[in-house]
Write an enzyme that holds these catalytic residues in place. Sequence first.
Site, PDB file in Angstrom:
ATOM      1  N   THR A   1      -6.188  -3.268  -3.101  1.00  0.00           N
ATOM      2  CA  THR A   1      -6.546  -1.890  -2.817  1.00  0.00           C
ATOM      3  C   THR A   1      -8.051  -1.804  -2.552  1.00  0.00           C
ATOM      4  O   THR A   1      -8.807  -2.673  -2.962  1.00  0.00           O
ATOM      5  CB  THR A   1      -6.127  -0.980  -3.976  1.00  0.00           C
ATOM      6  N   CYS A   6     -12.800   5.895   2.878  1.00  0.00           N
ATOM      7  CA  CYS A   6     -13.925   6.109   3.803  1.00  0.00           C
ATOM      8  C   CYS A   6     -13.420   6.411   5.206  1.00  0.00           C
ATOM      9  O   CYS A   6     -12.314   6.020   5.576  1.00  0.00           O
ATOM     10  CB  CYS A   6     -14.792   4.859   3.894  1.00  0.00           C
ATOM     11  N   HIS A  70       0.982   0.485   5.437  1.00  0.00           N
ATOM     12  CA  HIS A  70       0.107   0.203   6.584  1.00  0.00           C
ATOM     13  C   HIS A  70       0.750  -0.715   7.623  1.00  0.00           C
ATOM     14  O   HIS A  70       0.804  -0.354   8.808  1.00  0.00           O
ATOM     15  CB  HIS A  70      -1.238  -0.325   6.105  1.00  0.00           C
TER      16      HIS A  70
END
Length: 121
Positions: A1, A6, A70
């Site tokens: 992780t 950001c 992802h």
Amino acid sequence: TLPWACRFTEWGRKATVLGTKGSILAAVTPKEKWPQAFAVLQGLVGVFPNVTESPTNLGISLRIPGAVIHPGVMYGRWCPEKWDGKPVGEKPLFYQGVEDFTEKVLLGLTGEVQAVRKKME
């Protein structure tokens, strides 16, 4: 992780930190190297997030949703069945636009993770 959430504001130069996690897990192999690795890692990230030892790398890998989400979302968007290889008209948003095909991909990946978990119990 990742320790921070950001978004880049100037590609390759600047980013905005949207949030910092309270803690992250880390594992070291060989285990006896943990104290040194922990000191370096905690020194790099600062006080937060707090780096916590995990007994194994495998445990970390199996519990992180991003390891499923992802690659699953990226495959669902860019696989040969869904993308013709031509440039797209605008930058796609990552989480928006997940449809039935990608849902099946994500459920398949989740099922594989759960099968590994069951075998290890």
